[in-house]
Design an enzyme around this catalytic site. Sequence first.
Site, PDB file in Angstrom:
ATOM      1  N   ARG A 177     -12.715  14.891   8.518  1.00 60.18           N
ATOM      2  CA  ARG A 177     -13.415  15.270   7.270  1.00 60.18           C
ATOM      3  C   ARG A 177     -14.876  15.589   7.557  1.00 60.18           C
ATOM      4  O   ARG A 177     -15.528  14.914   8.365  1.00 60.18           O
ATOM      5  CB  ARG A 177     -13.354  14.115   6.264  1.00 60.18           C
ATOM      6  CG  ARG A 177     -12.034  14.046   5.537  1.00 60.18           C
ATOM      7  CD  ARG A 177     -11.972  12.830   4.623  1.00 60.18           C
ATOM      8  NE  ARG A 177     -10.984  11.873   5.098  1.00 60.18           N
ATOM      9  CZ  ARG A 177     -10.900  10.615   4.684  1.00 60.18           C
ATOM     10  NH1 ARG A 177     -11.748  10.133   3.808  1.00 60.18           N
ATOM     11  NH2 ARG A 177      -9.965   9.819   5.170  1.00 60.18           N
TER      12      ARG A 177
ATOM     13  N   ARG B 290      -2.583  -2.156  -3.391  1.00 60.20           N
ATOM     14  CA  ARG B 290      -3.792  -1.368  -3.188  1.00 60.20           C
ATOM     15  C   ARG B 290      -3.701  -0.152  -4.107  1.00 60.20           C
ATOM     16  O   ARG B 290      -2.725   0.589  -4.071  1.00 60.20           O
ATOM     17  CB  ARG B 290      -3.881  -0.900  -1.740  1.00 60.20           C
ATOM     18  CG  ARG B 290      -5.086  -0.029  -1.530  1.00 60.20           C
ATOM     19  CD  ARG B 290      -5.040   0.670  -0.199  1.00 60.20           C
ATOM     20  NE  ARG B 290      -6.219   1.482  -0.053  1.00 60.20           N
ATOM     21  CZ  ARG B 290      -6.268   2.599   0.650  1.00 60.20           C
ATOM     22  NH1 ARG B 290      -5.192   3.019   1.280  1.00 60.20           N
ATOM     23  NH2 ARG B 290      -7.377   3.274   0.740  1.00 60.20           N
TER      24      ARG B 290
ATOM     25  N   HIS C 148     -13.093   2.383   0.211  1.00 56.04           N
ATOM     26  CA  HIS C 148     -13.095   1.294   1.206  1.00 56.04           C
ATOM     27  C   HIS C 148     -13.736   0.016   0.631  1.00 56.04           C
ATOM     28  O   HIS C 148     -14.205  -0.834   1.377  1.00 56.04           O
ATOM     29  CB  HIS C 148     -13.909   1.664   2.474  1.00 56.04           C
ATOM     30  CG  HIS C 148     -13.321   2.758   3.300  1.00 56.04           C
ATOM     31  ND1 HIS C 148     -14.122   3.678   3.958  1.00 56.04           N
ATOM     32  CD2 HIS C 148     -12.061   3.062   3.609  1.00 56.04           C
ATOM     33  CE1 HIS C 148     -13.353   4.524   4.624  1.00 56.04           C
ATOM     34  NE2 HIS C 148     -12.091   4.167   4.429  1.00 56.04           N
TER      35      HIS C 148
ATOM     36  N   ASN D  25       0.885  -1.174   0.000  1.00 57.31           N
ATOM     37  CA  ASN D  25       0.000   0.000   0.000  1.00 57.31           C
ATOM     38  C   ASN D  25       0.925   1.227   0.000  1.00 57.31           C
ATOM     39  O   ASN D  25       1.436   1.625   1.043  1.00 57.31           O
ATOM     40  CB  ASN D  25      -0.892  -0.039   1.242  1.00 57.31           C
ATOM     41  CG  ASN D  25      -1.851   1.136   1.297  1.00 57.31           C
ATOM     42  OD1 ASN D  25      -1.828   2.010   0.433  1.00 57.31           O
ATOM     43  ND2 ASN D  25      -2.697   1.141   2.313  1.00 57.31           N
TER      44      ASN D  25
ATOM     45  N   GLU E  62      -8.201  -5.857   4.889  1.00 55.83           N
ATOM     46  CA  GLU E  62      -8.068  -5.492   3.482  1.00 55.83           C
ATOM     47  C   GLU E  62      -6.862  -6.169   2.839  1.00 55.83           C
ATOM     48  O   GLU E  62      -6.917  -6.551   1.672  1.00 55.83           O
ATOM     49  CB  GLU E  62      -7.950  -3.958   3.357  1.00 55.83           C
ATOM     50  CG  GLU E  62      -9.266  -3.271   3.667  1.00 55.83           C
ATOM     51  CD  GLU E  62      -9.115  -1.798   3.999  1.00 55.83           C
ATOM     52  OE1 GLU E  62      -8.764  -1.495   5.148  1.00 55.83           O
ATOM     53  OE2 GLU E  62      -9.357  -0.963   3.129  1.00 55.83           O
TER      54      GLU E  62
END
Length: 403
Positions: free
Chosen positions: A244, A93, A183, A7, A388
């Site tokens: 956020r 990823r 996601h 990643n 993941e």
Amino acid sequence: MNILVINAGSSSLKYQLLDPDTGVLLAKGLCERIGIDGKFTYKPQLEGKAAQNAVDVAMPTHSEAIQAVLNALIDAENGVLSSMSEIDAVGHRVVHGGEAFASSVLLTDEVMKAIEQCNPLAPLHNPANLIGINACTAVLGDKVPQVAVFDTAFHQTMPAVAYTYAIPYEYYENDKVRRYGFHGTSHRFVSQRAAAMLGKDPADVKIITCHLGNGSSIAAIKNGKCVDTTMGLTPLAGLPMGTRAGDMDAGVMEFLMNKYGFSMKEMMNILNKKSGVSGVSGVSSDFRDLEAAANQGNFRAQLAIDIFCYDVKKYIGSYAAAMGGVDAIVFTAGVGENGPSLRVAMTEGLEFMGVAPLNAEENGKRGDEVDVSGEGSKVRVLVIPTNEELMIAMDTAEIVKAL
Ligand code: AMP
């Protein structure tokens, strides 16, 4: 089989080496401050092997970072492999696959070009992901197959009614401005695990997956396919998150920019980095800090928690409506897996749609897949740790085995 999962960010690179067939993790770690002063972390999972924690390793580019990872993995003393040839494939990823990728794919020159074309949709992430891929090719050569696994791919099954924004249609046609969602690897992983926990085929269940971490999103998954999700063109949409803002009236931007003379860059910085539960509370983006402050009577910390839980509940209700019902609600990621009192707040009052108050004892458990549904609940409420990296490794293995 050994799959190296990468990643890559602009100045960091996370990695895991795992066996997708057994789920066994051999090693994981992190390269930080690539292009700056290079810090290397290595955590072998085999007994008797020593870890390295943020040690100085020169990493002017991602290639040196990948080389450092490989050196550690095959190190005679503390490595977990005897040679590089034991790495069967690499899974990357990749954040944005646009409309080009609805599933994971073997990396070729053509695929690299198509990913590059998605760069404008994720200017901070995709270029870094590509750099990570190129660095692996530079170090491992082109004999080791590499696979791209996209954050957006799982959401590509959304119908137009869910992904089209109500703005002039030419912005979709010409510029591909639409809801994509993120996601996706996590939502796919936990929805598959949820179906297994229910003893059902994923094609026969309606599931709402709540990935609640520092970044948060919810997905509606009907018969194994994503039909809606809260994040949009960018990961700024949907739920309020750590820092956020999530959804809000776009007119707020004009109002604040006019009043305070903010540039667009400053405004976006406020919405991405200074908003969410951190902005409301003025305390922290971390729910542990928020809960501690709220317990001390901090009104704004409590308000931030309440807004977050209220929004999660609203989306659960709206996604049940969108799917014509729901069989299971899944909580995953940092907050979803570890916040029992938050799970209570996010599900209370949903008896009207078949969600009974949670089982307090089960809801207090930690660390594994748990069914926390209350007695008589028609809708199962499940806590499922996301993984993941395992999903990326499983996709990579599937593609490589078929070559
Ligand atoms: P993630 O992005 O999935 O790594 O999630 C990180 C977030 O999970 C942190 O910022 C915390 O807000 C949250 N978190 C982690 N542990 C707990 C906990 N025990 N209780 C509540 N929230 C937690």
